[in-house]
Design an enzyme around this catalytic site. Structure first.
Site, PDB file in Angstrom:
ATOM      1  N   ASP A   1      37.556  96.579  83.102  1.00  0.00           N
ATOM      2  CA  ASP A   1      37.419  95.112  83.185  1.00  0.00           C
ATOM      3  C   ASP A   1      35.976  94.725  82.885  1.00  0.00           C
ATOM      4  OD1 ASP A   1      37.516  92.277  84.320  1.00  0.00           O
ATOM      5  OD2 ASP A   1      39.487  92.973  84.938  1.00  0.00           O
TER       6      ASP A   1
ATOM      7  N   ASP B   1      35.018  95.486  77.660  1.00  0.00           N
ATOM      8  CA  ASP B   1      35.261  94.191  77.028  1.00  0.00           C
ATOM      9  C   ASP B   1      36.277  94.448  75.920  1.00  0.00           C
ATOM     10  OD1 ASP B   1      35.362  91.902  75.535  1.00  0.00           O
ATOM     11  OD2 ASP B   1      33.186  91.652  75.360  1.00  0.00           O
ATOM     12  N   VAL B   2      37.491  93.931  76.091  1.00  0.00           N
ATOM     13  CA  VAL B   2      38.565  94.274  75.153  1.00  0.00           C
ATOM     14  C   VAL B   2      38.292  93.798  73.731  1.00  0.00           C
ATOM     15  CG1 VAL B   2      40.388  94.399  76.905  1.00  0.00           C
ATOM     16  CG2 VAL B   2      39.956  92.217  75.736  1.00  0.00           C
TER      17      VAL B   2
ATOM     18  N   ASN C   1      46.548  94.316  79.438  1.00  0.00           N
ATOM     19  CA  ASN C   1      46.781  93.206  80.371  1.00  0.00           C
ATOM     20  C   ASN C   1      45.724  92.107  80.282  1.00  0.00           C
ATOM     21  OD1 ASN C   1      47.571  91.963  83.161  1.00  0.00           O
ATOM     22  ND2 ASN C   1      45.417  92.613  83.386  1.00  0.00           N
TER      23      ASN C   1
ATOM     24  N   TYR D   1      47.220  79.320  73.532  1.00  0.00           N
ATOM     25  CA  TYR D   1      47.552  80.470  74.390  1.00  0.00           C
ATOM     26  C   TYR D   1      48.965  80.971  74.054  1.00  0.00           C
ATOM     27  CZ  TYR D   1      48.821  82.904  78.765  1.00  0.00           C
ATOM     28  OH  TYR D   1      49.260  83.816  79.692  1.00  0.00           O
TER      29      TYR D   1
ATOM     30  N   THR E   1      47.920  84.292  90.795  1.00  0.00           N
ATOM     31  CA  THR E   1      46.664  85.023  90.555  1.00  0.00           C
ATOM     32  C   THR E   1      45.591  83.974  90.268  1.00  0.00           C
ATOM     33  OG1 THR E   1      46.942  85.058  88.167  1.00  0.00           O
ATOM     34  CG2 THR E   1      47.966  86.883  89.385  1.00  0.00           C
TER      35      THR E   1
HETATM   36  P1  NDP Z   1      43.336  86.996  85.890  1.00  0.00           P
HETATM   37  O1  NDP Z   1      42.430  86.019  85.248  1.00  0.00           O
HETATM   38  O2  NDP Z   1      43.612  86.893  87.333  1.00  0.00           O
HETATM   39  O3  NDP Z   1      42.876  88.485  85.561  1.00  0.00           O
HETATM   40  C1  NDP Z   1      42.581  88.856  84.230  1.00  0.00           C
HETATM   41  C2  NDP Z   1      41.458  89.828  84.242  1.00  0.00           C
HETATM   42  O4  NDP Z   1      41.123  90.162  82.875  1.00  0.00           O
HETATM   43  C3  NDP Z   1      40.185  89.255  84.884  1.00  0.00           C
HETATM   44  O5  NDP Z   1      39.555  90.208  85.683  1.00  0.00           O
HETATM   45  C4  NDP Z   1      39.395  88.871  83.653  1.00  0.00           C
HETATM   46  O6  NDP Z   1      37.993  88.733  83.883  1.00  0.00           O
HETATM   47  C5  NDP Z   1      39.708  90.037  82.746  1.00  0.00           C
HETATM   48  N1  NDP Z   1      39.251  89.805  81.389  1.00  0.00           N
HETATM   49  C6  NDP Z   1      39.135  88.619  80.740  1.00  0.00           C
HETATM   50  N2  NDP Z   1      38.587  88.796  79.537  1.00  0.00           N
HETATM   51  C7  NDP Z   1      38.354  90.127  79.401  1.00  0.00           C
HETATM   52  C8  NDP Z   1      37.781  90.920  78.383  1.00  0.00           C
HETATM   53  N3  NDP Z   1      37.304  90.387  77.255  1.00  0.00           N
HETATM   54  N4  NDP Z   1      37.716  92.260  78.567  1.00  0.00           N
HETATM   55  C9  NDP Z   1      38.164  92.814  79.720  1.00  0.00           C
HETATM   56  N5  NDP Z   1      38.686  92.117  80.739  1.00  0.00           N
HETATM   57  C10 NDP Z   1      38.781  90.771  80.582  1.00  0.00           C
HETATM   58  O7  NDP Z   1      44.719  86.888  85.096  1.00  0.00           O
HETATM   59  P2  NDP Z   1      46.203  87.361  85.506  1.00  0.00           P
HETATM   60  O8  NDP Z   1      46.163  88.603  86.288  1.00  0.00           O
HETATM   61  O9  NDP Z   1      46.936  86.202  85.987  1.00  0.00           O
HETATM   62  O10 NDP Z   1      46.756  87.671  84.028  1.00  0.00           O
HETATM   63  C11 NDP Z   1      46.877  88.968  83.496  1.00  0.00           C
HETATM   64  C12 NDP Z   1      47.699  88.869  82.218  1.00  0.00           C
HETATM   65  O11 NDP Z   1      48.958  88.248  82.508  1.00  0.00           O
HETATM   66  C13 NDP Z   1      47.036  88.010  81.138  1.00  0.00           C
HETATM   67  O12 NDP Z   1      47.226  88.602  79.882  1.00  0.00           O
HETATM   68  C14 NDP Z   1      47.787  86.701  81.237  1.00  0.00           C
HETATM   69  O13 NDP Z   1      47.768  85.983  80.040  1.00  0.00           O
HETATM   70  C15 NDP Z   1      49.176  87.172  81.638  1.00  0.00           C
HETATM   71  N6  NDP Z   1      49.980  86.136  82.277  1.00  0.00           N
HETATM   72  C16 NDP Z   1      49.591  85.602  83.484  1.00  0.00           C
HETATM   73  C17 NDP Z   1      50.363  84.619  84.080  1.00  0.00           C
HETATM   74  C18 NDP Z   1      50.011  83.968  85.365  1.00  0.00           C
HETATM   75  O14 NDP Z   1      50.660  82.982  85.757  1.00  0.00           O
HETATM   76  N7  NDP Z   1      49.040  84.465  86.119  1.00  0.00           N
HETATM   77  C19 NDP Z   1      51.595  84.122  83.418  1.00  0.00           C
HETATM   78  C20 NDP Z   1      51.907  84.783  82.183  1.00  0.00           C
HETATM   79  C21 NDP Z   1      51.118  85.751  81.645  1.00  0.00           C
HETATM   80  P3  NDP Z   1      37.378  87.214  83.939  1.00  0.00           P
HETATM   81  O15 NDP Z   1      37.887  86.610  85.197  1.00  0.00           O
HETATM   82  O16 NDP Z   1      35.883  87.428  83.931  1.00  0.00           O
HETATM   83  O17 NDP Z   1      37.855  86.477  82.734  1.00  0.00           O
END
Ligand code: NDP
Length: 261
Positions: free
Chosen positions: A37, A63-64, A90, A160, A195
């Site tokens: 992450d 960083d993805v 993810n 998105y 989340t």
């Molecule tokens: P969160 O924002 O809670 O967690 C996502 C994590 O990914 C965070 O720690 C975030 O860090 C990190 N992240 C963001 N950008 C990068 C990057 N460039 N490199 C590495 N890590 C990164 O999201 P969710 O857990 O809710 O979501 C996870 C997945 O599920 C996502 O793909 C989302 O689109 C999908 N999803 C979520 C839904 C929801 O309702 N929660 C519904 C449908 C799909 P930071 O906070 O700094 O950005």
């Protein structure tokens, strides 16, 4: 069930939310997990939580959107745990703006994280996953986290939704390209999940703290509630496991029925 014992998993966005719980559940089922992450403190904490519970985990900064960052993640997985068998793409971001309010910067950021991040992770992890598959009983697995908004359009977050629709079809193409090379690939499509990102979606429809908004959104899910990170992680572990050995190119809606309407 959920046979991932002895496998090595990389979970992007594994610090918190859906990725955080997926990392914990994979470890609880016996996988060694790279928690990857950009969030350093939360990532370290999640890896430590897994170790305290008796699992194997290491946090690494990822960083993805950067190829070199992925190369580092694979190198760490190999040196610490011997390889990569499971990749959970993810990490994602959410920008809830209508088309007419979205800037080119918004578009570029969503494409970079939600689409390019999945492409880079897949391409850079695949050679190691193929190598591991040569000696594995079933093989390796990629699980891509798309969205219900990758199955149907979104009024609030059209760009998105565009990226998540892309993840859905990239999953199927990945499955086809790697099906004889030992890697399965499937997508999971969450509904609204509680989340930090789920909180953003609630905010975009009104106040996050408003019980009325929460209740209305819960009610819009036929099952009558908002989802939990555990609901999605259970699907991730299953698709990553050898129990899903004949499943590839599939899309699994874990959305309380919102896309069944
Ligand atoms: P969160 O924002 O809670 O967690 C996502 C994590 O990914 C965070 O720690 C975030 O860090 C990190 N992240 C963001 N950008 C990068 C990057 N460039 N490199 C590495 N890590 C990164 O999201 P969710 O857990 O809710 O979501 C996870 C997945 O599920 C996502 O793909 C989302 O689109 C999908 N999803 C979520 C839904 C929801 O309702 N929660 C519904 C449908 C799909 P930071 O906070 O700094 O950005």
């Amino acid at each position: 069930m959920n046979n991932v014992a002895g496998k090595v998993a990389i979970v992007s966005g594994g610090a918190r939310g859906i990725g955080g719980e997926s990392a914990r559940q994979l470890a609880a089922h016996g996988a060694a997990v790279i928690v990857a992450d950009i969030l350093l403190d939360e990532g370290e904490t999640n890896a430590e939580t897994i170790r305290q519970a008796g699992g194997e985990a290491q946090f690494i900064k990822l960083d993805v959107t950067a190829a070199a960052s992925w190369e580092n993640a694979v190198a760490k997985a190999v040196s610490l745990f011997g390889g990569v068998d499971i990749l959970v793409n993810n990490a994602g971001i959410y920008i809830p703006k209508p088309i007419m309010e979205s800037s080119e910067e918004d578009f570029a950021r969503l494409i970079a994280v939600n689409l390019e991040g999945v492409f880079l992770g897949t391409k850079i992890c695949a050679p190691e996953m193929m190598r591991r598959a040569e000696t594995a009983k079933v093989g390796s697995a990629i699980v891509n986290i798309s969205s219900a908004a990758g199955l149907v359009g979104s009024r609030n977050a059209p760009i998105y939704s565009m990226t998540k629709g892309g993840v859905r079809l990239f999953t199927k193409s990945t499955a086809l390209e790697f099906s004889r090379k030992g890697i399965r690939c499937n997508s999971v499509h969450p509904g609204l999940i509680d989340t930090p990102m789920g909180g953003m979606l609630l905010n975009s429809r009104g106040s996050e703290g408003s019980n009325d908004v929460r209740a209305a959104i819960a009610n819009s899910h036929p099952i009558g509630r908002i989802g939990e990170d555990t609901d999605i992680a259970a699907a991730v572990v299953f698709l990553a496991s050898d129990d899903a050995a004949f499943i590839t190119g599939a899309e699994l809606a874990v959305d309380g029925g919102v896309t069944a309407i």
